[in-house]
Design an enzyme around this catalytic site. Structure first.
Site, PDB file in Angstrom:
ATOM      1  CE1 TYR A 156      -0.002 154.531  24.409  1.00  0.00           C
ATOM      2  CE2 TYR A 156       1.788 156.080  24.136  1.00  0.00           C
ATOM      3  CZ  TYR A 156       1.343 154.788  24.211  1.00  0.00           C
ATOM      4  OH  TYR A 156       2.240 153.745  24.087  1.00  0.00           O
ATOM      5  N   GLY A 193       9.016 149.680  29.242  1.00  0.00           N
ATOM      6  CA  GLY A 193       8.826 149.112  30.583  1.00  0.00           C
ATOM      7  C   GLY A 193      10.080 148.626  31.256  1.00  0.00           C
ATOM      8  N   PRO A 194      11.227 149.284  31.093  1.00  0.00           N
ATOM      9  CG  PRO A 194      12.837 150.965  30.844  1.00  0.00           C
ATOM     10  CD  PRO A 194      11.491 150.538  30.352  1.00  0.00           C
ATOM     11  CB  VAL A 195      11.553 151.119  35.777  1.00  0.00           C
ATOM     12  CG1 VAL A 195      11.734 151.188  37.287  1.00  0.00           C
ATOM     13  CG2 VAL A 195      12.678 151.895  35.112  1.00  0.00           C
ATOM     14  CB  ALA A 196       9.030 146.074  36.015  1.00  0.00           C
ATOM     15  N   GLY A 209       7.409 150.652  37.551  1.00  0.00           N
ATOM     16  CA  GLY A 209       7.848 151.228  38.814  1.00  0.00           C
ATOM     17  C   GLY A 209       8.224 150.227  39.881  1.00  0.00           C
ATOM     18  CG  LEU A 213      12.369 146.250  38.440  1.00  0.00           C
ATOM     19  CD1 LEU A 213      13.046 145.817  37.154  1.00  0.00           C
ATOM     20  CD2 LEU A 213      12.691 145.293  39.577  1.00  0.00           C
TER      21      LEU A 213
END
Length: 302
Positions: A51, A198-201, A203, A205
């Site tokens: 990163y 990535g739970p909010v894909a 952004g 979601l």
């Protein structure tokens, strides 16, 4: 904040972690975000050696100075930059892993890593050699436990059979439900935890993510994403926003120990942390979400 045990390890991680990739490269802002995360109950931080070409590890190390014992620290290895060659090269060899860990320790300003993860992997890798490297680092006390970061069922199956991994980091969200078919049941059966990234894909979601749907997501077209967002808004409540609903969906599967949304602003961080206090999804809500999204968004991932 609730803490969950990571697989068979003695690591207990906050159910909401911090994906550090989005911290940026400016030291004051990045350090401030990490400190705010710690103050708000997040104590599981995930970074990687690639990163920002190592800068991310350096910033995390600076932020944790004097507070190392307060966190469960995870980083990753396997991708390397070779002088004179563009891009990244994949190198899961024992020699590289045992060299790269020293560089990560230096950047992170620590003498141990709680969770060291292989950052990818293919079925053609020298898997036994890779496992041997991690096992030796455990014996040496350089790492406490190890896992892999992968979306490939065939690779995950091999590590489940042949190694002592305690976790698998995998992209998992309402819009990317691929792990539900095979990976999550397999890991649950063997007592190995999932770390959902990535739970909010990206952004899509999030409440402010309406503009992001135009780019699509995986093989979802913009129109379909807009429809899904509209339906998810109906499932949101006064005490649980749409993005918090998305985070809680990733946490709803019993194999998942933690979700690690990223945050580049204090507002995003505070909103993500709020998912810890938001009501868990009912079985009916989970079923409703599964009715408006797709279980396998694009082909079998090998």
């Amino acid at each position: 904040m609730r803490k969950n045990r990571l697989g068979s390890s003695d690591l207990w991680v906050s159910e909401i972690g911090l994906g550090c990739m989005s911290l940026g490269t400016e030291e004051p802002a990045a350090v401030r975000l990490v400190h705010e995360a710690l103050e708000r109950g997040i104590h599981f931080l995930d970074t990687a050696d690639i990163y920002d070409a190592g800068r991310n590890e350096e910033l995390v190390g600076k932020a944790l100075k004097g507070r190392r014992s307060d966190v469960i620290l995870a980083t990753k290895v396997g991708n390397r930059r070779i002088s004179g060659k563009e891009g990244l090269s994949w190198d899961p060899s024992k020699a590289y892993i045992k060299t790269a860990v020293k560089d990560s320790l230096k950047r992170l300003q620590t003498d141990y890593i709680d969770l060291y993860q292989l950052h990818g992997g293919t079925i053609d890798d020298p898997i036994d050699e890779t496992i041997e490297a991690f096992e030796e680092l455990k014996q040496e006390g350089v790492i406490r436990f190890y896992g892999i970061s992968s979306i490939r069922p065939n690779v995950i199956r091999e590590y489940v059979k042949r190694s002592n991994i305690v976790s698998v980091m995998s992209q998992y969200s309402i819009l990317d439900r691929r792990p539900e078919e095979e990976v999550l049941p397999l890991l649950a059966e063997h007592g190995i935890s999932v770390i959902a990234r990535g739970p909010v894909a990206s952004g899509v979601l999030a409440e402010e993510g309406a503009r992001k749907v135009e780019k699509g997501y995986l093989d979802y077209a913009a129109a379909e994403l807009s429809t899904i967002r509209e339906k998810l808004m109906l499932l949101a409540r006064q005490d649980r926003s749409m993005s918090q609903t998305a985070i809680r969906y990733s946490l709803s599967h019993p194999a998942v120990a933690a979700a690690i949304p990223g945050a580049s602003t204090l507002q995003q961080l505070i909103h993500n942390v709020g998912a810890a206090d938001a009501p868990e999804l009912t079985a009916e809500e989970v079923d409703a979400i599964r009715q408006i999204s797709r279980p396998n968004v694009y082909g079998a991932h090998r």
